[in-house]
Structure formats: structure tokens, C-alpha cells
Design a protein around this motif. Structure first.
Motif, short mmCIF file in Angstrom:
data_model
loop_
_atom_site.label_atom_id
_atom_site.label_comp_id
_atom_site.label_asym_id
_atom_site.label_seq_id
_atom_site.Cartn_x
_atom_site.Cartn_y
_atom_site.Cartn_z
N VAL A 220 0.88 -1.16 0.00
CA VAL A 220 0.00 0.00 0.00
C VAL A 220 0.92 1.22 0.00
O VAL A 220 1.33 1.73 1.04
CB VAL A 220 -0.93 0.01 1.23
CG1 VAL A 220 -1.89 1.20 1.16
CG2 VAL A 220 -1.71 -1.30 1.32
N THR A 221 1.29 1.65 -1.19
CA THR A 221 2.26 2.72 -1.35
C THR A 221 1.82 3.66 -2.48
O THR A 221 0.81 3.41 -3.13
CB THR A 221 3.66 2.15 -1.69
OG1 THR A 221 3.56 1.33 -2.87
CG2 THR A 221 4.20 1.30 -0.55
N GLY A 222 2.61 4.71 -2.70
CA GLY A 222 2.34 5.64 -3.79
C GLY A 222 2.21 7.07 -3.28
O GLY A 222 2.20 7.33 -2.08
N GLU A 223 2.09 8.00 -4.22
CA GLU A 223 2.00 9.41 -3.86
C GLU A 223 0.78 9.70 -2.99
O GLU A 223 0.83 10.55 -2.09
CB GLU A 223 1.94 10.26 -5.13
CG GLU A 223 3.22 10.25 -5.96
CD GLU A 223 3.12 11.13 -7.18
OE1 GLU A 223 2.05 11.77 -7.36
OE2 GLU A 223 4.09 11.19 -7.95
N GLU A 224 -0.32 9.01 -3.27
CA GLU A 224 -1.54 9.24 -2.50
C GLU A 224 -1.33 8.86 -1.03
O GLU A 224 -1.78 9.57 -0.12
CB GLU A 224 -2.69 8.43 -3.08
CG GLU A 224 -3.09 8.84 -4.49
CD GLU A 224 -2.24 8.20 -5.58
OE1 GLU A 224 -2.52 8.43 -6.76
OE2 GLU A 224 -1.29 7.44 -5.23
N ILE A 225 -0.64 7.74 -0.80
CA ILE A 225 -0.38 7.29 0.57
C ILE A 225 0.63 8.22 1.24
O ILE A 225 0.48 8.56 2.42
CB ILE A 225 0.12 5.84 0.57
CG1 ILE A 225 -0.90 4.92 -0.10
CG2 ILE A 225 0.40 5.38 1.99
CD1 ILE A 225 -2.28 4.94 0.52
N ASP A 226 1.64 8.65 0.49
CA ASP A 226 2.61 9.61 1.04
C ASP A 226 1.90 10.87 1.52
O ASP A 226 2.23 11.43 2.57
CB ASP A 226 3.64 9.98 -0.03
CG ASP A 226 4.56 8.83 -0.38
OD1 ASP A 226 4.65 7.86 0.41
OD2 ASP A 226 5.20 8.89 -1.45
N GLY A 227 0.92 11.31 0.75
CA GLY A 227 0.16 12.51 1.12
C GLY A 227 -0.61 12.33 2.41
O GLY A 227 -0.69 13.25 3.24
N LEU A 228 -1.20 11.13 2.59
CA LEU A 228 -1.95 10.87 3.82
C LEU A 228 -1.03 10.89 5.04
O LEU A 228 -1.38 11.45 6.09
CB LEU A 228 -2.65 9.50 3.73
CG LEU A 228 -3.79 9.37 2.73
CD1 LEU A 228 -4.31 7.95 2.71
CD2 LEU A 228 -4.91 10.35 3.06
N ILE A 229 0.16 10.31 4.89
CA ILE A 229 1.11 10.25 6.00
C ILE A 229 1.58 11.65 6.38
O ILE A 229 1.76 11.97 7.56
CB ILE A 229 2.29 9.33 5.65
CG1 ILE A 229 1.79 7.88 5.49
CG2 ILE A 229 3.38 9.40 6.71
CD1 ILE A 229 2.82 6.94 4.91
N GLU A 230 1.79 12.49 5.36
CA GLU A 230 2.23 13.86 5.63
C GLU A 230 1.13 14.70 6.26
O GLU A 230 1.41 15.57 7.10
CB GLU A 230 2.69 14.51 4.32
CG GLU A 230 3.97 13.91 3.76
CD GLU A 230 4.33 14.49 2.40
OE1 GLU A 230 3.62 15.44 1.97
OE2 GLU A 230 5.28 14.00 1.77
N GLU A 231 -0.11 14.43 5.88
CA GLU A 231 -1.22 15.28 6.33
C GLU A 231 -1.72 14.94 7.72
O GLU A 231 -2.09 15.84 8.49
CB GLU A 231 -2.38 15.17 5.34
CG GLU A 231 -3.56 16.05 5.68
CD GLU A 231 -4.66 15.99 4.62
OE1 GLU A 231 -5.69 16.67 4.83
OE2 GLU A 231 -4.49 15.29 3.61
N TYR A 232 -1.72 13.64 8.07
CA TYR A 232 -2.36 13.22 9.30
C TYR A 232 -1.33 12.72 10.32
O TYR A 232 -0.57 11.80 10.02
CB TYR A 232 -3.40 12.13 9.03
CG TYR A 232 -4.50 12.59 8.10
CD1 TYR A 232 -5.47 13.47 8.54
CD2 TYR A 232 -4.55 12.14 6.78
CE1 TYR A 232 -6.48 13.90 7.70
CE2 TYR A 232 -5.56 12.57 5.92
CZ TYR A 232 -6.52 13.44 6.38
OH TYR A 232 -7.51 13.88 5.55
N PRO A 233 -1.33 13.27 11.54
CA PRO A 233 -0.32 12.91 12.54
C PRO A 233 -0.44 11.49 13.08
O PRO A 233 0.52 10.98 13.67
CB PRO A 233 -0.54 13.94 13.66
CG PRO A 233 -1.99 14.32 13.53
CD PRO A 233 -2.27 14.30 12.05
#
Length: 325
Positions: A220-233
Motif C-alpha cells: 500500500v504505497t504511492g503518492e496518495e499514501i505519502d500525502g496521507l502520512i504527511e497530512e495526518y499525525p
């Protein structure tokens, strides 16, 4: 941000109450209930394990504990809000949203929620049939996917993932809503191509799925997942080590949350104090009750993933131990 890596070890109730005296010789027991999850998941074991520690000392503190199977994180929050449950196991993201009044809880912030401690890390785990053509979560469109039952942690997380990818239920050939106890059989019976589970490892349901058919854990990877990790603590990158399940020898990258143990201001301070004390003063015994508990440590448990204020009972015990000021 902390990175969770999951390792293996060995596997493994009726009521919590506080001691109040009707007379010098007679103690009255009060009973409370801990919300857990499906019986094949680690949340159920968390609740049972906490109760086991508490009930060991019931002769001293007159506290007994029941931890039945429930619908999972969101259901546990709603159960605590209604008074049907007194404590519950809740994903860290669900704790955050409930306390702040977001997503499933847009009707209003639950400011009476109180954190007690954090448990194990929980990656979003995707298991796909080997003949499904699914190599990564980005292959989900057009497939038959169990997105989780409403009220469960996996459904809550999948809703976030689907939104990040721009998907809705029509994106899939089938978007089933089976609960955690049903999805492994559905995968084995070829009723779905993939199942999702937010859970600690190793897990019995995933063991069942990978043992009965050829199935693989997919990334479960990709730019979309990277964005979630950056946005939510409350999200972290996670790795599920290879070798935990048949046919899955390689590490799998994903992301996830943490399981947290919560209560509310409605629950007596002494009850929470004795519950916390029972866990941490039997800590080595507690950690042996499930492989997901193997790497627990006190420092992380009283800080990571806790977005609601500490319950007064928990804070009292942590101060006594010198863990907080």
C-alpha cells in the motif's frame, strides 16, 4: 514519525468495578465493559488480556471486567458515548476524529473522550488472491474488494484511502462490506479478490486466508499514501515482515495507525487507575499474551497516538511511577 515493524512470537474477562464500601465489612462490586472487535482480531485479545490482568486482583480491589466482541473502533466510540461501554480499543485515527468531531463524528466533537494508553501498531493489510492480478493497492479498480463493515476501523481507513485515490464504491466490480470474521472465508471461496484489515500481526484471519488458498499480502504505497502520512499525525509508514504467513516471504510496505485504549470522563478515576495499574504491574505477563504485544514499552504506550487528554485515573498512575509530571 515513528515507523512500526511487526514481529512474531506466541498467541493468547467478565467485569471491571471499583471498590466502594456499603459497610466496613462488605465491599460492593461495580461492573464495566470493554469494547473490543471481531473475535479473530487483536482488539478482542487486547480487551480479554486487560480483563485478565484486572481480574487477577479482583479480590483486592473488587474490580471485574468483561470484554465482549464488538463491531470495532467506531462502534466502540459510539458504545462509550451511549454508556453501553465504559472503555474500548480504538484506532488512533478514530480517536482523533471522535475527539475533534470529524469524519464519522461530524455531528459533534466528543470532548469527554479520555486516552488511557496506546497498544500495538496496526498496518493497513491487503490480502489478495494470487490469481486476482492485484500486485499493489492501485490495482483495486475493477476488482471485487471487501472494504470492511461500517463502524470498523478498516472501513474507516479504507474510506480515507478511497478518497485519496478518488475512488468510490462504483470503482470496484464489487465493494462488499463483510466484517473481519467473514472476509477470509469469502476470499477462499472466490467471492472476493481482496480483503483489507487494519490489524496487528500475526493475525488469525490472515493466517486462515493465506493457508487455505494461494494469497499474497500486497503493498500500500504511492503518492496518495505519502500525502496521507504527511497530512495526518496519526498515520505512520509500516513494514509487515516476510515469513509471517505461508507464501509471503518478502517484507511488504504499507502504512497504518496504532491501537489505543480509551475511556471517558464518565468512568470513575479509581476504576481507570486500577485498570492501568493491573496492566503495568503485570507487564511482562501481559506482553506474553499475544505476539503483537511483544515489543510494547511503557514510554511509547503513554505518549504515541494519544490525541485526547489522559484520563485522570491513568495520569494519576503515571505520575506515581514518575513517567509524567
Amino acid at each position: 514519525m515513528k515507523r512500526h515493524v511487526f514481529s512474531t512470537a506466541a498467541f493468547s474477562g467478565a467485569f471491571i468495578a471499583a471498590a466502594t464500601f456499603a459497610s466496613p465489612a462488605v465491599a460492593q462490586e461495580r461492573y464495566i465493559t470493554i469494547g473490543t472487535g471481531g473475535q479473530t482480531g487483536v482488539y478482542y485479545v487486547v480487551g480479554q488480556s486487560v480483563c485478565r490482568m484486572v481480574n487477577r486482583g479482583s479480590d483486592e480491589h473488587n474490580i471485574r471486567c468483561n470484554a465482549p466482541s464488538t463491531g470495532g473502533s467506531v462502534a466502540n466510540v459510539n458504545g462509550m458515548k451511549s454508556g453501553e461501554l465504559d472503555m474500548g480499543v480504538v484506532q488512533s485515527d478514530v480517536q482523533y476524529r471522535a475527539y475533534h468531531g470529524e469524519s464519522n463524528f461530524e455531528e459533534g466533537a466528543w470532548e469527554d473522550m479520555r486516552a488511557v494508553f496506546t497498544m500495538h501498531g496496526e498496518p493497513l493489510t491487503v490480502v489478495a488472491r494470487a490469481d486476482s492480478g492485484i500486485e499493489d493497492i492501485s490495482d483495486f479498480p475493477g476488482k471485487r474488494v471487501n472494504i470492511g463493515n461500517p463502524g470498523s476501523g478498516q472501513r474507516n481507513t479504507m474510506d480515507v484511502v478511497m478518497d485519496a485515490f478518488g475512488w468510490d464504491e462504483d470503482t470496484f466490480a464489487l465493494a462488499s462490506q463483510l466484517d473481519a470474521a467473514e472476509q477470509a472465508a469469502a476470499l477462499s471461496d472466490n467471492n472476493i479478490d481482496a480483503m483489507v484489515y487494519v490489524v496487528g500481526h500475526p493475525n488469525g484471519s490472515i493466517q486462515e486466508a493465506t493457508t487455505t488458498i494461494d494469497a499474497r499480502l500486497v503493498s500500500v504505497t504511492g503518492e496518495e499514501i505519502d500525502g496521507l502520512i504527511e497530512e495526518y499525525p496519526y498515520y505512520t509508514r509500516s513494514v509487515i515482515p516476510g515469513g509471517l504467513y505461508r507464501g509471503n516471504d518478502e517484507d511488504v510496505e504499507t502504512f497504518g495507525v496504532a491501537a489505543t485504549f480509551v475511556s471517558s470522563t464518565a468512568v470513575d478515576e479509581d476504576i481507570v487507575y486500577e485498570t492501568v495499574k493491573a496492566v503495568f504491574e503485570n507487564f511482562d505477563r501481559f506482553k506474553r499474551l499475544h505476539p503483537a504485544f511483544e515489543n510494547l514499552n511503557e514510554e511509547d504506550m503513554i505518549s504515541d497516538g494519544l490525541t485526547a487528554p489522559l484520563h485522570d485515573g491513568a495520569a494519576r498512575y503515571y505520575r506515581e511511577r514518575g513517567w509524567i509530571e
